[in-house]
Design a protein around this motif. Structure first.
Motif, PDB file in Angstrom:
ATOM      1  N   ARG A 128     100.818 -40.986  52.738  1.00 36.99           N
ATOM      2  CA  ARG A 128      99.633 -41.016  53.605  1.00 36.99           C
ATOM      3  C   ARG A 128      98.762 -39.782  53.416  1.00 36.99           C
ATOM      4  NH1 ARG A 128     101.871 -40.513  58.694  1.00 36.99           N
ATOM      5  NH2 ARG A 128      99.733 -40.599  59.480  1.00 36.99           N
ATOM      6  N   ARG A 129      99.381 -38.637  53.128  1.00 38.78           N
ATOM      7  CA  ARG A 129      98.619 -37.399  52.954  1.00 38.78           C
ATOM      8  C   ARG A 129      97.955 -37.328  51.585  1.00 38.78           C
ATOM      9  NH1 ARG A 129      96.002 -34.196  51.008  1.00 38.78           N
ATOM     10  NH2 ARG A 129      95.970 -31.916  51.234  1.00 38.78           N
ATOM     11  N   HIS A 130      98.701 -37.606  50.528  1.00 36.37           N
ATOM     12  CA  HIS A 130      98.209 -37.307  49.182  1.00 36.37           C
ATOM     13  C   HIS A 130      97.669 -38.513  48.427  1.00 36.37           C
ATOM     14  CE1 HIS A 130      99.652 -33.196  49.419  1.00 36.37           C
ATOM     15  NE2 HIS A 130     100.800 -33.649  49.877  1.00 36.37           N
ATOM     16  N   CYS A 131      98.181 -39.701  48.715  1.00 36.53           N
ATOM     17  CA  CYS A 131      97.711 -40.889  48.000  1.00 36.53           C
ATOM     18  C   CYS A 131      96.513 -41.532  48.681  1.00 36.53           C
ATOM     19  CB  CYS A 131      98.834 -41.919  47.873  1.00 36.53           C
ATOM     20  SG  CYS A 131     100.274 -41.327  46.972  1.00 36.53           S
ATOM     21  N   TYR A 138      96.461 -47.703  55.314  1.00 39.61           N
ATOM     22  CA  TYR A 138      96.810 -47.507  53.911  1.00 39.61           C
ATOM     23  C   TYR A 138      97.166 -48.835  53.244  1.00 39.61           C
ATOM     24  CZ  TYR A 138      98.763 -45.590  49.674  1.00 39.61           C
ATOM     25  OH  TYR A 138      99.002 -45.316  48.344  1.00 39.61           O
ATOM     26  N   PRO A 173      90.847 -41.382  54.454  1.00 38.71           N
ATOM     27  CA  PRO A 173      91.036 -39.988  54.864  1.00 38.71           C
ATOM     28  C   PRO A 173      92.498 -39.578  54.720  1.00 38.71           C
ATOM     29  CG  PRO A 173      90.804 -41.396  56.788  1.00 38.71           C
ATOM     30  CD  PRO A 173      90.486 -42.255  55.600  1.00 38.71           C
ATOM     31  N   ARG A 174      92.722 -38.275  54.547  1.00 40.16           N
ATOM     32  CA  ARG A 174      94.088 -37.779  54.552  1.00 40.16           C
ATOM     33  C   ARG A 174      94.787 -38.183  55.843  1.00 40.16           C
ATOM     34  NH1 ARG A 174      91.286 -33.146  53.131  1.00 40.16           N
ATOM     35  NH2 ARG A 174      91.824 -32.156  55.132  1.00 40.16           N
ATOM     36  N   HIS A 175      96.055 -38.523  55.747  1.00 36.82           N
ATOM     37  CA  HIS A 175      96.879 -38.905  56.889  1.00 36.82           C
ATOM     38  C   HIS A 175      96.429 -40.229  57.516  1.00 36.82           C
ATOM     39  CE1 HIS A 175      98.459 -34.887  56.496  1.00 36.82           C
ATOM     40  NE2 HIS A 175      97.267 -34.359  56.734  1.00 36.82           N
ATOM     41  N   PRO A 234      93.666 -40.411  49.961  1.00 34.25           N
ATOM     42  CA  PRO A 234      92.324 -40.076  49.459  1.00 34.25           C
ATOM     43  C   PRO A 234      91.983 -40.738  48.129  1.00 34.25           C
ATOM     44  CG  PRO A 234      93.399 -38.123  50.327  1.00 34.25           C
ATOM     45  CD  PRO A 234      94.442 -39.196  50.273  1.00 34.25           C
TER      46      PRO A 234
END
Length: 378
Positions: A58-61, A76, A68-70, A63
């Protein structure tokens, strides 16, 4: 993490992923995706997103999929489905910055991309790694007499490794028997008797200790680098029996023959480092663990792996399977973790910058090119 010249160099480096798998070519349901991002499966009342690797996705993929991040798991997965597998794979594989893939083709309960398909999606080059247990099981499935099994397996293995693009073989002995085996090459009579029992039971999954020993010694005879799964895996493995220190006597007996690549290694990265230090033929990576611990903890794993490991013995792998997120996260975690520890050593004057840059390039690409004799090796 802070930047610096080591991170800049690693971000610019086209990685050689010396062990990975293809990606699922079909659309994935939420359940299928969650099952693929964990070694344990997802359970009722829980989600694989509620884990270090789920948070990293969720954080890195996110974007890379224009989120948005997270972003939430629901957001997602909806975006992933809307883009479709081909576009998701293109984006994530491109962002991984991997130029060469060595692909294990021996485990594919789902429809996975072939090495060639993976290479096209990534804009890189792919080679094949032959899983020897799959070869042995195919020999049994075709029908063979016990006394003919050893020759049948040898011939089938030779045929497999002679396919264009094959650069290595692999064993999952850690799953089947563990490494606490008699290290000696089994006799012909022992192999025939073990094959008799195995085939009488219908063949199937190869888990006979004598036949696994025979498989490992056949790998030595084939002459190609041998990859061995070590440590972390799904709940079919008995973790204490996958400690690579059990291989010590076998490594003594096989010294001077083939390169042995210890894959993944967590939580036994220190044992693997010891073996790489005292045996010329042993190399290691900490793939698979890196995307599960995520960029936030990858440095800690790499630091333990590099405490005593000669710098020419560490390789990069993602062990990505099924989802391109793991190809990207493995590369990201490797680059950030290795850059952080090397840059700190430079900043504290324990390592000069040219040495740090050389170590980064060796681990990210050059060591694998040498071991597998890939084009571009100097």
């Amino acid at each position: 993490m802070s930047g610096g010249p080591v991170l800049e160099a690693l971000e610019a480096l086209s990685l050689v992923d010396h062990h990975c798998h293809g990606v699922v070519t079909a659309d994935l349901s939420r359940q299928e995706f969650e099952d693929l991002i964990t070694e344990g499966g997802s359970w009722p009342g829980s989600s694989s997103f509620d884990s270090p690797v789920g948070v990293a996705v969720r954080r890195h993929c996110a974007p890379l999929l224009d989120l948005p991040r997270h972003a939430s798991a629901d957001e997602y997965l909806a975006r992933r489905s809307g883009l479709g597998p081909r576009e998701v794979h293109r984006r994530l594989l491109a962002a991984a910055g991997t130029g060469v893939f060595c692909v294990d083709t021996g485990y594919a309960p789902e429809r996975l991309s072939t090495p060639a398909e993976l290479a096209v999606a990534a804009g890189g080059t792919a080679y094949e790694v032959v899983r020897l247990e799959s070869v042995a099981e195919s020999v049994a499935a075709r029908g063979v007499e016990p006394g003919e099994y050893a020759d049948g397996f040898r011939v089938a293995a030779l045929e497999a490794v002679r396919r264009p693009g094959v650069v290595a073989v692999k064993s999952v002995a850690a799953y089947r028997t563990g490494f606490d085996l008699d290290p000696a090459r089994p006799s012909d009579a022992q192999v025939t008797e073990a094959a008799r029992h195995w085939l009488a039971g219908g063949g199937g999954r190869l888990a006979d200790p004598v036949l696994v020993r025979h498989l490992l010694w056949t790998a030595v005879d084939l002459g190609l680098p041998l990859q061995l799964h070590v440590g972390l895996g799904d709940n079919d493995i008995r973790l204490h029996r996958s400690d690579p220190a059990h291989l010590t006597d076998w490594l003594h007996l096989t010294a001077g023959t083939i390169p042995v690549l210890l894959l993944h290694c967590w939580p036994y990265q220190r044992q693997a480092a010891y073996l790489a230090t005292v045996f010329e033929q042993v190399h290691l990576d900490v793939g698979l663990a890196l995307h599960f611990v995520g960029p936030a903890r990858s440095r800690a794993v790499l630091e333990e792996a590099l405490e005593i490991t000669p710098f020419r013995k560490l390789l990069y792998s993602s062990d990505a399977y099924g989802v391109a997120e793991f190809h990207f996260l493995g590369a990201l975690a490797f680059r950030r973790g290795l850059a952080g520890l090397l840059q700190d050593r430079v900043d504290s004057d324990e390592l000069d910058l040219p040495d740090a840059l050389r170590v980064a390039e060796w681990a990210g690409a050059h060591n694998a090119r040498q071991v597998y004799r890939l084009p571009g090796t100097s």
